[in-house]
Write a protein that holds these residues in place. Structure first.
Motif, mmCIF file in Angstrom:
data_model
loop_
_atom_site.group_PDB
_atom_site.id
_atom_site.type_symbol
_atom_site.label_atom_id
_atom_site.label_comp_id
_atom_site.label_asym_id
_atom_site.label_seq_id
_atom_site.Cartn_x
_atom_site.Cartn_y
_atom_site.Cartn_z
ATOM 1 N N SER A 1 0.585 -1.125 0.220
ATOM 2 C CA SER A 1 0.109 -0.055 0.347
ATOM 3 C C SER A 1 0.297 1.621 0.267
ATOM 4 O O SER A 1 0.057 2.042 0.160
ATOM 5 N N SER A 2 1.873 1.071 -0.603
ATOM 6 C CA SER A 2 2.757 2.208 -0.409
ATOM 7 C C SER A 2 3.205 2.859 -2.319
ATOM 8 O O SER A 2 2.765 2.212 -3.125
ATOM 9 N N LYS B 1 -6.211 14.956 -3.973
ATOM 10 C CA LYS B 1 -6.892 16.935 -3.661
ATOM 11 C C LYS B 1 -6.393 17.137 -2.245
ATOM 12 O O LYS B 1 -7.011 17.713 -1.624
ATOM 13 N N VAL B 2 -5.098 16.526 -2.211
ATOM 14 C CA VAL B 2 -4.870 15.810 -0.753
ATOM 15 C C VAL B 2 -3.924 17.640 -0.555
ATOM 16 O O VAL B 2 -2.915 18.539 -2.074
ATOM 17 N N ASP B 3 -3.513 18.342 0.512
ATOM 18 C CA ASP B 3 -2.942 19.478 0.582
ATOM 19 C C ASP B 3 -3.136 19.043 1.910
ATOM 20 O O ASP B 3 -3.082 20.138 3.167
ATOM 21 N N ASP B 4 -1.741 18.979 2.682
ATOM 22 C CA ASP B 4 -0.877 17.834 3.920
ATOM 23 C C ASP B 4 0.289 19.038 3.945
ATOM 24 O O ASP B 4 1.500 18.329 2.964
ATOM 25 N N PRO B 5 0.307 19.954 4.428
ATOM 26 C CA PRO B 5 1.403 20.624 4.463
ATOM 27 C C PRO B 5 2.737 20.298 4.824
ATOM 28 O O PRO B 5 4.053 20.328 4.510
ATOM 29 N N ALA B 6 2.823 19.387 5.189
ATOM 30 C CA ALA B 6 3.920 17.970 5.885
ATOM 31 C C ALA B 6 4.235 17.497 5.198
ATOM 32 O O ALA B 6 5.558 17.881 4.733
ATOM 33 N N LEU B 7 3.524 17.053 4.196
ATOM 34 C CA LEU B 7 3.186 16.423 2.930
ATOM 35 C C LEU B 7 4.006 17.071 2.133
ATOM 36 O O LEU B 7 5.072 16.214 1.803
ATOM 37 N N SER B 8 3.597 17.932 1.813
ATOM 38 C CA SER B 8 3.971 18.795 0.666
ATOM 39 C C SER B 8 5.744 19.182 0.839
ATOM 40 O O SER B 8 6.513 19.837 0.314
ATOM 41 N N ALA C 1 6.969 9.065 1.709
ATOM 42 C CA ALA C 1 5.430 7.111 1.527
ATOM 43 C C ALA C 1 4.863 6.965 3.060
ATOM 44 O O ALA C 1 3.879 6.627 2.634
ATOM 45 N N THR C 2 5.535 7.026 3.993
ATOM 46 C CA THR C 2 4.624 6.821 5.289
ATOM 47 C C THR C 2 3.748 7.621 5.175
ATOM 48 O O THR C 2 2.268 7.077 5.930
ATOM 49 N N LEU C 3 3.508 8.787 5.346
ATOM 50 C CA LEU C 3 2.650 10.131 5.321
ATOM 51 C C LEU C 3 1.090 9.341 4.075
ATOM 52 O O LEU C 3 0.409 9.290 4.845
ATOM 53 N N ASP D 1 -0.127 5.943 5.931
ATOM 54 C CA ASP D 1 -0.967 6.147 7.095
ATOM 55 C C ASP D 1 -2.573 6.772 6.621
ATOM 56 O O ASP D 1 -3.618 6.348 7.745
ATOM 57 N N ASN D 2 -1.822 8.024 5.723
ATOM 58 C CA ASN D 2 -3.013 8.474 5.620
ATOM 59 C C ASN D 2 -4.353 8.474 4.633
ATOM 60 O O ASN D 2 -5.480 9.210 4.296
ATOM 61 N N VAL D 3 -3.547 7.163 4.237
ATOM 62 C CA VAL D 3 -4.867 7.082 2.931
ATOM 63 C C VAL D 3 -4.883 7.985 1.871
ATOM 64 O O VAL D 3 -5.595 7.704 1.432
ATOM 65 N N TYR D 4 -3.919 8.575 1.691
ATOM 66 C CA TYR D 4 -3.633 9.637 0.787
ATOM 67 C C TYR D 4 -3.498 9.286 -1.086
ATOM 68 O O TYR D 4 -3.939 9.564 -1.876
ATOM 69 N N ASP D 5 -3.204 7.617 -0.846
ATOM 70 C CA ASP D 5 -3.210 7.464 -1.851
ATOM 71 C C ASP D 5 -3.172 5.414 -2.035
ATOM 72 O O ASP D 5 -2.995 5.538 -0.543
#
Lengths: 529, 321
Positions: A329-330, A448-455, A478-480, A483-487
């Protein structure tokens, strides 16, 4: 009454004459006919060439044929690592200057040396002309200009540090001959459909539109054994229907099928006498993304519930007949051994846990969710049904919306979906691809993710030239995502291509774009039977 | 005005109206499709601005009425526009493919008529005989089968198992001169046969039914009573009247042939307009689709005009109606 028979006869004759006047005419014998009696490799493809200008090419067959004519600076090995091709060396002389050092022994078919000026011209033309459908344009966002300080050195002046641009442009861009393309009224729309000047192992000589494309051996070609390709000719033949294509391979009309086989055909062909099936590692993945701009998909627990409501193993074993592997799931497929994060584990299929997560999410009764997919993608169309059935076991209703490709693209672009199901074709550079997929303005940010930490992690990774440091950033990103199911990356499909057992010597490279039909592979192919 | 001139003028006027209607419907249907052609050639790196440029380049960002006006104006000038994906005039794209479609549909129509008439006559003259039963069963089966299924079956049998005929394409690469024509003929056999197989049934059954009716008419009974040989009664008297409805059917079948050609050309990798339509649909190439449909509509309309005129030639009563 007596006049009628002659009248009918005259009409019939006129019709025959008219038909004959516009009946197909025989091709004239070209200079490429006859001569060398060496083997011809006949390759089947399902699509016609749309255009011969590699700055514009957008069809798969365009890529296969123009790759044989216009060299790339870099290629890729079986582990997904970039390797020298036209560029013997590449890198960064400082954080805002990239470079390529060319090998210096390649020539265009008219005798002109392939030089740094050609590479700089190609890059600058893409930046200024913005040719429609060009895949490199987006990767040049941080490039100010390209120059050729010497005949073999290319320098990229960057607007800001960018650790991905040298490898990405090197891998994706076909270099065109400056002295030919600069004479065209507009290189960005130049059809390039005759009198080809090329620098690959084979030169295009004859085109029968909708039928076949004949390429002839080029000598010398420095990257082939003994400096010349083994086969005299490569002929691409077009068979739009994959069943016809397979019959043509089985009866000997063609020697190799370039496109990946449908999973259902692989086992059949593996046991067909006279046919060899070759495994090609995939570079892409199949995934589902959850549109976070639509409630309740902005809720992490809902996304986790959806992720746990899919039997991934069943999809891989039933739909793909075991021809796929998990990515944990990565978003980093296992073929990219330098970047893969081994401790990320696939979401377990657990309907009870999915129900529990929905309850914990606090959204109440989950509304039916729509899932869009392209009906032209036979594999996705099959597993979509399994996804729906699996979700039902967890009490989640998914409404399937299979549609034609253009409608699917339109709905995707407009964000009109809860769940997007599809494929990412070639993931060759994690930092670049994550930027496209997860940055707020990413072209394929379907979550449509907008996660400042990931960005922040992705932006830093794209600017870091130190491989170890970049890998660490990619792992964190990749971990973010995981864990957040951004994909929800479901599997990486292994591809299979089939060829006649009278042939060997093919060099396997990952992805359908390269597989066994890239220039080095076809230059090494030989007839043994 | 002589009746014949009025008859021809009426038919031509109706044909022009039909053609205008068909082209308008084509134009509107394509615009009603979701999606836009820029997306069809989009890549992950294509910006919305680039997509907009692409749409503007082809006038697809203008109001529908403006697009329609331009489309009609270009059409009357014989300009079918420029292919979005290939950047060449649509006329060139179609003219490159038209000969192959004409060859395929023309030869299949010819074979259908050449085989269909004797079969229909033989079945009608020996009702309930073995051949008649075979024709009836075969006719119903032929009407029911799906073109691609027939195509694949033929390819499997004659291309792979028996290896008598080539698989796919219109000719082999590297074949020139006189051998090329033989090669083209060999490549034509299977696609032509698959089209013949699916349309022969309805043609034979229609001819058989009308011929049985004609043979029961008073003028045929009288001709037989007068001692005319049965063969003459059938071929000279009954068949001429029986051919009237089947002539109409040939005209109507051209429309089905065109539809069948899309599938047949795709399965057999035949480089005609049918396959061009298939490719243009997948790429959402509006100009090519419009051009192809206009051309096919014109072909079908023209065929029907010719059928009407032939009908008028065969049956004088029609000219005065």
């Amino acid at each position: 009454m007596r006049l009628r028979l002659p009248l009918v006869a005259a009409t019939a004759l006129a019709a025959v004459a008219a038909t004959a006047a516009c009946s197909p005419s025989a091709p004239s014998e070209s200079a490429g006919q006859g001569g060398d009696k060496n083997a011809t490799l006949t390759v089947a493809t399902t699509t016609d060439v749309v255009n011969f200008n590699p700055l514009l090419g957008n069809s798969r067959t365009d890529g296969w044929i123009t790759n044989l004519m216009y060299p790339r600076l870099l290629t890729i090995d079986a582990n997904g690592a970039k390797q020298p091709y036209l560029a013997a060396d590449r890198g960064y002389s400082d954080p805002t200057t990239g470079f390529y050092e060319l090998r210096g022994d390649m020539k265009w078919s008219d005798g002109t040396a392939v030089s740094a000026a050609d590479v700089a011209y190609t890059i600058n033309t893409i930046m200024t002309k913005k040719p429609a459908g060009n895949v490199v344009y987006g990767q040049l966002a941080n490039v100010e200009s390209a120059s050729a300080p010497t005949a073999t050195r290319v320098e990229l002046k960057l607007k800001r540090p960018d650790a991905t641009v040298v490898d990405e442009v090197g891998f994706w861009m076909n270099v065109v001959p400056k002295h030919v393309f600069e004479k065209a009224p507009d290189a960005g729309t130049f059809a390039n459909n005759s009198d080809w000047v090329s620098a690959g192992p084979f030169k295009l000589t004859t085109v029968a539109k909708g039928q076949s494309y004949t390429l002839e051996r080029v000598t010398p070609y420095p990257m082939a054994p003994a400096g010349t390709p083994n086969v005299a000719k490569v002929v691409y033949r077009v068979y739009p229907d994959v069943n016809t294509e397979i019959l043509a391979l089985r009866n000997g009309d063609v020697d190799l099928i370039a496109n990946a086989l449908p999973p259902a055909q692989v086992k059949t062909l593996q046991s067909t006498p006279g046919v060899k099936v070759q495994e090609v590692p995939g570079l892409g993945y199949a995934h589902m993304t959850y549109n976070m701009t639509r409630k309740p998909l902005d809720n992490l627990k809902v996304r986790q519930a959806l992720a746990h409501a899919v039997d991934y193993e069943a999809i891989r074993s039933v739909v793909l007949q075991g021809q796929a592997v998990t990515t944990g799931s990565s978003p980093i497929p296992p073929v990219l051994k330098d970047f893969v994060k081994p401790d990320l584990k696939e979401y377990a299929f657990d309907p009870a846990l999915a129900r529990k997560l929905v309850t914990e999410s606090g959204v109440g009764t989950l509304r039916p969710l729509t899932m869009i997919y392209s009906l032209q993608d036979a594999v996705t169309s099959q597993w979509a049904q399994l996804v729906k059935d699996n979700a039902a076991q967890a009490g989640i209703t998914i409404e399937l919306q299979g549609m034609d490709r253009n409608t699917y693209l339109a709905k995707t672009a407009a964000g009109e979906y809860d769940i997007y199901a599809g494929n990412f074709a070639i993931m060759d550079d994690p930092a670049t691809n994550m930027a496209l997929t997860f940055l707020p303005d990413g072209a394929i940010n379907y979550t449509k993710v907008d996660d400042p930490a990931l960005s922040a992690l992705i932006t830093k990774a794209t600017a870091t030239t130190d491989k170890a440091a970049q890998k660490d950033l990619i792992w964190q990103a990749a971990t973010l995502v995981h864990d957040n199911v951004y994909d929800n990356v479901m599997y990486m499909q292994n591809l299979y291509v089939a060829h006649s057992d009278k042939w060997d010597g093919f060099v396997v490279k990952p992805s359908e774009l390269l597989s066994v039909v890239d220039p080095q592979s076809l230059a090494n192919a030989r007839k043994v039977g | 005005m002589p009746p014949v001139v009025g008859f021809v003028a009426r038919r031509l006027g109706r044909a022009v109206l039909t053609l205008w209607f068909a082209t308008t419907i084509t134009f509107l249907l394509l615009r009603l499709l979701p999606g836009n052609p820029a997306l069809a050639v989009a890549t992950p790196n294509m910006t919305p601005q680039t997509q907009a440029i692409l749409l503007r380049q082809y006038g697809l960002d203008e109001p529908l009425l403006v697009q329609y006006g331009k489309y009609l104006w270009q059409l009357v000038q014989g300009n079918l526009g420029v292919s979005i994906t290939q950047s060449v005039p649509v006329t060139d794209v179609l003219l490159e493919r038209l000969p192959w479609t004409l060859l395929l549909t023309g030869s299949s129509l010819l074979v259908t008529v050449a085989v269909g008439i004797p079969l229909g006559v033989l079945a009608a003259t020996r009702p309930s005989g073995l051949l008649d039963r075979l024709v009836q069963v075969g006719g119903v089966v032929g009407q029911s089968v799906f073109v691609p299924s027939v195509a694949i079956a033929l390819l499997f049998l004659f291309g792979l198992q028996l290896r008598w005929l080539p698989i796919g394409g219109a000719y082999s690469p590297g074949v020139y001169g006189g051998r090329w024509y033989l090669d083209v003929a060999a490549h034509l056999v299977l696609p032509c046969a698959s089209l013949v197989l699916v349309q022969l049934g309805s043609y034979v059954l229609a001819l058989r039914a009308t011929l049985i009716d004609s043979l029961g008419e008073d003028y045929c009974v009288l001709a037989t009573a007068k001692g005319l040989p049965h063969r003459k009664v059938v071929w000279k008297h009954a068949l001429r009247n029986a051919l009237l409805p089947t002539t109409t059917l040939v005209g109507l079948q051209l429309g089905f042939l065109v539809g069948g050609a899309v599938l047949t050309e795709t399965v057999f990798a035949y480089p005609g307009i049918g396959r061009g339509i298939y490719e243009a649909v997948t790429q959402l190439d509006y100009p090519v689709l419009q051009g192809a449909f206009v051309l096919l509509a014109a072909t079908v309309v023209l065929a029907n005009v010719l059928t009407d005129l032939a009908y008028g030639l065969l049956d004088p009563r029609v000219r005065t109606q």
